[in-house]
Each structure stands twice: as C-alpha cells, then as structure tokens.
Write a protein that holds these residues in place. Structure first.
Motif, short mmCIF file in Angstrom:
data_model
loop_
_atom_site.label_atom_id
_atom_site.label_comp_id
_atom_site.label_asym_id
_atom_site.label_seq_id
_atom_site.Cartn_x
_atom_site.Cartn_y
_atom_site.Cartn_z
N VAL A 117 71.08 0.23 35.50
CA VAL A 117 71.74 -0.58 36.64
C VAL A 117 71.97 0.33 37.89
O VAL A 117 71.80 1.61 37.93
CB VAL A 117 73.31 -0.93 36.11
N SER A 118 72.21 -0.50 39.10
CA SER A 118 72.37 0.19 40.45
C SER A 118 73.62 0.38 40.81
O SER A 118 74.12 1.18 41.48
CB SER A 118 71.49 -0.57 41.47
N ASP A 119 74.57 -0.66 40.10
CA ASP A 119 75.93 -0.64 40.33
C ASP A 119 76.86 -0.55 39.13
O ASP A 119 76.69 -1.42 38.08
CB ASP A 119 76.27 -1.73 41.14
N VAL A 120 77.36 0.48 38.90
CA VAL A 120 77.96 0.84 37.54
C VAL A 120 79.32 -0.29 37.51
O VAL A 120 79.62 -0.42 36.21
CB VAL A 120 78.43 2.21 37.42
N LYS A 121 79.93 -0.37 38.39
CA LYS A 121 81.13 -1.43 38.37
C LYS A 121 80.68 -2.85 38.05
O LYS A 121 81.28 -3.57 37.28
CB LYS A 121 81.97 -1.21 39.68
N ALA A 122 79.57 -3.24 38.43
CA ALA A 122 79.15 -4.29 38.25
C ALA A 122 78.55 -4.26 36.71
O ALA A 122 78.39 -5.58 36.25
CB ALA A 122 77.88 -4.99 39.18
N ALA A 123 78.21 -3.35 36.18
CA ALA A 123 77.75 -3.33 34.62
C ALA A 123 78.82 -3.97 33.68
O ALA A 123 78.41 -4.29 32.64
CB ALA A 123 77.12 -1.97 34.44
N ARG A 124 79.96 -3.81 34.06
CA ARG A 124 80.99 -4.30 33.20
C ARG A 124 80.84 -5.79 32.99
O ARG A 124 81.42 -6.38 31.84
CB ARG A 124 82.58 -4.18 33.82
N THR A 141 77.65 -7.53 23.38
CA THR A 141 78.60 -6.35 23.14
C THR A 141 78.10 -5.00 23.80
O THR A 141 77.08 -4.64 23.55
CB THR A 141 78.82 -6.03 21.55
N LEU A 142 78.97 -4.76 24.74
CA LEU A 142 78.77 -3.38 25.80
C LEU A 142 79.46 -2.43 24.96
O LEU A 142 80.40 -2.15 24.77
CB LEU A 142 79.38 -3.76 27.15
N HIS A 143 78.34 -1.43 24.63
CA HIS A 143 78.63 -0.31 23.90
C HIS A 143 79.14 0.86 24.52
O HIS A 143 80.05 1.56 24.31
CB HIS A 143 77.70 -0.15 22.84
N TYR A 144 78.28 1.36 25.55
CA TYR A 144 78.56 2.46 26.34
C TYR A 144 77.97 2.15 27.71
O TYR A 144 77.07 1.63 28.18
CB TYR A 144 77.82 3.38 25.78
N MET A 202 74.38 8.54 34.85
CA MET A 202 72.92 8.23 35.01
C MET A 202 72.61 6.82 35.21
O MET A 202 71.53 6.05 35.06
CB MET A 202 72.45 8.78 33.60
N HIS A 203 73.70 5.98 35.54
CA HIS A 203 73.75 4.48 35.80
C HIS A 203 72.88 3.77 34.64
O HIS A 203 71.92 2.98 35.04
CB HIS A 203 73.06 4.56 37.15
N TYR A 204 73.48 3.70 33.44
CA TYR A 204 72.82 2.96 32.44
C TYR A 204 73.92 2.24 31.40
O TYR A 204 75.20 2.93 31.48
CB TYR A 204 71.79 3.53 31.69
N TYR A 209 71.99 -6.30 40.13
CA TYR A 209 72.29 -5.01 39.96
C TYR A 209 71.44 -4.51 38.63
O TYR A 209 71.38 -3.26 38.63
CB TYR A 209 73.80 -4.69 39.81
N VAL A 210 70.54 -5.13 38.15
CA VAL A 210 69.72 -4.63 36.84
C VAL A 210 68.45 -4.29 37.60
O VAL A 210 67.76 -5.01 38.28
CB VAL A 210 69.73 -5.65 35.99
N ARG A 211 68.04 -2.86 37.17
CA ARG A 211 66.72 -2.33 37.78
C ARG A 211 65.89 -2.25 36.50
O ARG A 211 64.83 -2.86 36.65
CB ARG A 211 67.24 -1.01 37.98
N LYS A 212 66.09 -2.17 35.35
CA LYS A 212 65.20 -2.13 34.24
C LYS A 212 65.80 -2.27 33.02
O LYS A 212 67.11 -1.89 32.68
CB LYS A 212 64.48 -0.51 34.15
N ILE A 213 65.17 -2.97 32.09
CA ILE A 213 65.83 -3.13 30.52
C ILE A 213 64.70 -2.60 29.58
O ILE A 213 63.46 -2.82 29.64
CB ILE A 213 65.92 -4.61 30.27
#
Length: 87
Positions: A12-19, A26-29, A34-36, A58-62
């Motif tokens: 991700v490019s934005d860690v706050k938005a990753a929530r 299920t978001l594990h970590y 490192m922005h992932y 905000y997603v760069r790669k999966i």
C-alpha cells in the motif's frame, strides 16, 4: 469445519488507509515501516475480492501467499547424527 483461507500480501502507499482492508477479509498484520498488509480471505471468493481490492487507489501491488502450500510436516529418513555432536 473451518473455511479454506488464502493469504495475500497487499503493498500500500497509505498505511492509514490500509485499515479499510478489513471490509474485504481478515486483516492480520500491517507494517508501517515497509508499507504492506497481510490479509486472509475465504478461498472460494478470493479472486473477486482481490479484483475489488486492486481498484483501490492506495493499493500498489498484491501478492498471493504460498504458506498453505508449503510442507510443514518433516520426516527424518537418515540416521540420527545428534549423538556424534555431544560433549
């Protein structure tokens, strides 16, 4: 009993938005340095969920996690050499 799960690493490019990824599975970590994010999704709908996650700004790669495909049970076919290393 338990649903089959598939793990994904979402860069991700934005860690706050990753929530916000909790809506999709299920978001594990979440790594702030490192922005992932590591998330788990039900295997039967994993492809359609990842298609929706890719569209987020905000997603760069999966990347798919291969952890469930690794062998975790080990057998020792050779002789035990630990007695040679004793004091």
């Amino acid at each position: 009993m338990f649903a089959e799960r598939t793990g994904y690493i979402v860069w991700v490019s934005d860690v706050k938005a990753a929530r916000n990824l909790e809506k999709y599975g299920t978001l594990h970590y979440v790594s702030r340095k490192m922005h992932y994010a590591v998330m788990y999704v039900n295997a039967d709908r994993a492809e359609e969920v990842m298609k929706n996650v890719r569209r987020l700004s905000y997603v760069r790669k999966i990347e798919r996690s291969y952890r469930n495909e690794l062998k975790t049970e080990y057998t020792s076919n050779g002789p035990d050499k630990s007695r040679y290393y004793g004091l």
